[in-house]
Design a protein around this motif. Structure first.
Motif, mmCIF file in Angstrom:
data_model
loop_
_atom_site.group_PDB
_atom_site.id
_atom_site.type_symbol
_atom_site.label_atom_id
_atom_site.label_comp_id
_atom_site.label_asym_id
_atom_site.label_seq_id
_atom_site.Cartn_x
_atom_site.Cartn_y
_atom_site.Cartn_z
ATOM 1 N N CYS A 287 -46.800 -26.828 -0.856
ATOM 2 C CA CYS A 287 -46.374 -26.747 -2.252
ATOM 3 C C CYS A 287 -45.054 -25.985 -2.353
ATOM 4 O O CYS A 287 -44.737 -25.135 -1.517
ATOM 5 C CB CYS A 287 -47.441 -26.103 -3.133
ATOM 6 N N TRP A 288 -44.305 -26.348 -3.357
ATOM 7 C CA TRP A 288 -43.058 -25.670 -3.733
ATOM 8 C C TRP A 288 -43.005 -25.820 -5.257
ATOM 9 O O TRP A 288 -42.384 -26.727 -5.785
ATOM 10 C CB TRP A 288 -41.877 -26.345 -3.055
ATOM 11 N N PRO A 289 -43.718 -24.963 -5.973
ATOM 12 C CA PRO A 289 -43.972 -25.191 -7.400
ATOM 13 C C PRO A 289 -42.735 -25.453 -8.237
ATOM 14 O O PRO A 289 -42.771 -26.259 -9.179
ATOM 15 C CB PRO A 289 -44.679 -23.903 -7.834
ATOM 16 N N GLU A 290 -41.631 -24.808 -7.903
ATOM 17 C CA GLU A 290 -40.428 -24.948 -8.709
ATOM 18 C C GLU A 290 -39.758 -26.305 -8.541
ATOM 19 O O GLU A 290 -39.034 -26.758 -9.431
ATOM 20 C CB GLU A 290 -39.427 -23.845 -8.322
ATOM 21 N N ALA A 291 -40.017 -26.985 -7.429
ATOM 22 C CA ALA A 291 -39.210 -28.159 -7.116
ATOM 23 C C ALA A 291 -39.991 -29.421 -6.776
ATOM 24 O O ALA A 291 -39.451 -30.516 -6.903
ATOM 25 C CB ALA A 291 -38.280 -27.835 -5.947
ATOM 26 N N VAL A 292 -41.247 -29.291 -6.338
ATOM 27 C CA VAL A 292 -41.993 -30.450 -5.853
ATOM 28 C C VAL A 292 -43.148 -30.777 -6.802
ATOM 29 O O VAL A 292 -43.948 -29.905 -7.140
ATOM 30 C CB VAL A 292 -42.529 -30.179 -4.431
ATOM 31 N N ALA A 293 -43.217 -32.039 -7.212
ATOM 32 C CA ALA A 293 -44.305 -32.486 -8.072
ATOM 33 C C ALA A 293 -45.636 -32.325 -7.355
ATOM 34 O O ALA A 293 -45.796 -32.768 -6.217
ATOM 35 C CB ALA A 293 -44.096 -33.946 -8.478
ATOM 36 N N GLY A 294 -46.585 -31.696 -8.019
ATOM 37 C CA GLY A 294 -47.871 -31.410 -7.396
ATOM 38 C C GLY A 294 -48.934 -32.438 -7.715
ATOM 39 O O GLY A 294 -48.683 -33.478 -8.325
ATOM 40 N N GLY A 295 -50.160 -32.138 -7.260
ATOM 41 C CA GLY A 295 -51.289 -32.999 -7.544
ATOM 42 C C GLY A 295 -51.243 -34.323 -6.823
ATOM 43 O O GLY A 295 -51.744 -35.333 -7.320
ATOM 44 N N ARG A 296 -50.679 -34.367 -5.599
ATOM 45 C CA ARG A 296 -50.521 -35.634 -4.898
ATOM 46 C C ARG A 296 -51.242 -35.619 -3.556
ATOM 47 O O ARG A 296 -51.321 -34.592 -2.892
ATOM 48 C CB ARG A 296 -49.034 -35.939 -4.661
#
Length: 507
Positions: A287-296
């Motif tokens: 994860c990279w919360p600021e830049a990468v869309a999560g939940g995948r």
């Protein structure tokens, strides 16, 4: 927490950042690197921190995010839910030192000379992502198990390649400057053996809950052994959770790339130190919360050697020149799930000398290609014992089949080889293997039936062998090029117990 592969499907299918919105980034960034596009999208100011959390001997299925009914891993699950869960992640070698060398250098182990063996060294001439980032201004450190086991001095190093040593991530984080990014290796010795016998059951884990792999007997002894293993996974996960909490409290989590994985699979028969899935397939959440869309959830095939170029690209640093790994940032930046990059349809895995539990202390050289449908293994010395010699004099700790760590499971399987319910599994775990092994992983997910000699598998066997050998040749593997392969003869810096150990080539 319900596994991401089951109860959370609906949430996973609707990530916070849709593919349409992601691709709507200004065309100014067409042709830019994935790191530049991500930074522009998120409005990042400064390079990301990097936190690699790596357990020691954990197979891919053993997190609650992957649906394991025994182990509870809320920290791993959080990283997976807020980022990307990779279901087809593989180590480069199912042995601690070689796997960690591949992670640090971004290279396949057959390119790393002595570092292709455990209890060896990582020669200074092979650059690491940690050194590159430190030179670029990152503060670098590690805790617990970094690179190893082995000796640094013969390779020309004076410090663990994972970075300066700290008592904990908390101790490292306490003195972290606010104006300098960090790169930290959060290591652990969990769930490496030995275990405290019965600790899992005493903690309240249910002995009826574990999913026993098909290659192990489904009996109480094995179930309790898995419980003890699972408890140590939970202990590692708690360390990851504390690190995430510290980053959140200091408001650094959003611009930190967090990776949670393991160096290779579980320390059980036909797992660790083998090229079957339970030895090579590892958990991986990023994860990279600021830049990468999560939940995948992503099903692309990735190797742990892909992490070095990923970290370097994210930091805006050129990839290491000799890297065979490929950055994962294009996959992370895509905003998509499922199969994202069609070219990521296979991984290549290798094994050389583990503990050298054979006559003369030799290894068991083999290579593999794993695709969505098949696992093909090429054993270069099929007359050797793959799990170590049955003669205790040839084995570490004077235990037969010394490549397999001592355990209640191993003891039971060895003591009950004449039992009809155990004999075939014991033979698969401890017996010799042919030069070619081929498994249909859809029909035979436990990889118990070698179909290499089946007439109907001839075409796929030829195709995978050709593809494997071509890749090995392209990446300069001496075993594919017909050049001297020195892994049997490199120095071994562990405790030699073989009475006839030899590292020099015999005439």
């Amino acid at each position: 927490m319900t596994g991401l592969l089951s109860g959370q499907r609906s949430r996973i299918a609707s990530p916070p950042c849709s593919r349409r919105s992601f691709l709507g980034i200004s065309t100014t960034f067409i042709g830019a690197t994935s790191a530049q596009r991500l930074s522009a999208q998120a409005g990042l100011k400064g390079r990301p921190n990097i936190l690699l959390c790596i357990s020691d001997d954990q197979s891919w299925l053993h997190t609650s995010a992957m649906g394991d009914p025994t182990v509870k891993t809320p920290a791993f699950d959080r990283v997976a839910a807020e980022g990307v869960l990779f279901t087809n992640a593989f180590c480069d070698a199912p042995s601690c030192g070689p796997s960690r060398s591949a992670i640090l250098t971004g290279q396949s182990i057959w390119r790393l000379e002595e570092a292709g063996n455990i209890h060896s060294t990582l020669p200074r001439k092979f650059p690491t992502y940690t050194e590159a980032l430190e030179e670029a201004g990152y503060r670098v450190g590690h805790t617990s198990k970094g690179w190893g086991p082995g000796r640094l001095e013969p390779g020309g190093r004076t410090r663990n390649p994972a970075g300066n040593t700290f008592e904990s991530f908390e101790a490292f984080h306490r003195d972290q400057p606010t104006d300098r990014p960090f790169c930290f290796w959060l290591g652990s010795s969990d769930p490496h053996r030995p275990y405290e016998l019965g600790s899992g059951a005493r903690s309240g884990m249910d002995p009826s809950a574990p999913l026993v792999p098909a290659h192990l007997p489904d009996i109480t002894v094995v179930r309790n052994d898995i419980l003890d293993y699972s408890l140590e996974i939970e202990r590692f996960d708690s360390q990851v959770g504390k690190a995430l909490a510290l980053l959140e409290q200091s408001e650094q989590l959003r611009n930190t790339i967090v990776v949670v994985t393991s160096d290779h699979g579980m320390p059980f028969p036909r797992a660790k130190a083998t090229l079957y899935d339970y030895g090579t397939r590892v958990p991986l959440a990023v994860c990279w919360p600021e830049a990468v869309a999560g939940g995948r959830i992503v099903h692309d095939f990735v190797s742990l050697s892909d992490l070095a170029p990923t970290f370097l690209e994210a930091a805006g640093h050129p990839s290491l020149e000799a890297s065979t790994g490929r950055s994962l940032l294009p996959v992370l930046a895509s905003g998509a799930g499922g199969r994202v990059d069609p070219s990521r349809d296979a991984v290549y895995i290798a094994m050389e000398r583990h503990d050298g539990c054979r006559r003369d202390g030799k290894g068991y050289p083999c290579r593999a290609i794993r695709t969505e449908t098949h696992l093909y293994i090429r054993n270069f010395e099929p007359t050797r014992w793959p799990s170590g010699s049955p003669d205790p004099k040839d084995c570490a700790r004077n235990i037969p089949y010394g490549e397999v760590a001592p355990s209640p499971t191993k003891t039971f399987m060895m003591a009950n080889r004449d039992d009809p319910s155990v004999d075939r599994l014991a033979e698969l775990a401890f017996g010799t293997r042919p030069a070619h092994e081929l498994f249909d992983v859809h029909e035979d997910p436990g990889q118990l039936r070698n179909i290499a000699a089946d007439a109907g598998a001839a075409d796929i066997l030829r195709e995978l062998n050709d593809r494997l050998m071509a890749y090995l040749a392209d990446t300069e593997d001496p075993r594919a090029l017909g050049e001297p392969a020195m892994w049997d003869h490199y120095p071994y810096y562990g405790r030699k117990v073989n009475s006839d150990w030899s590292v020099a080539p015999k005439p």
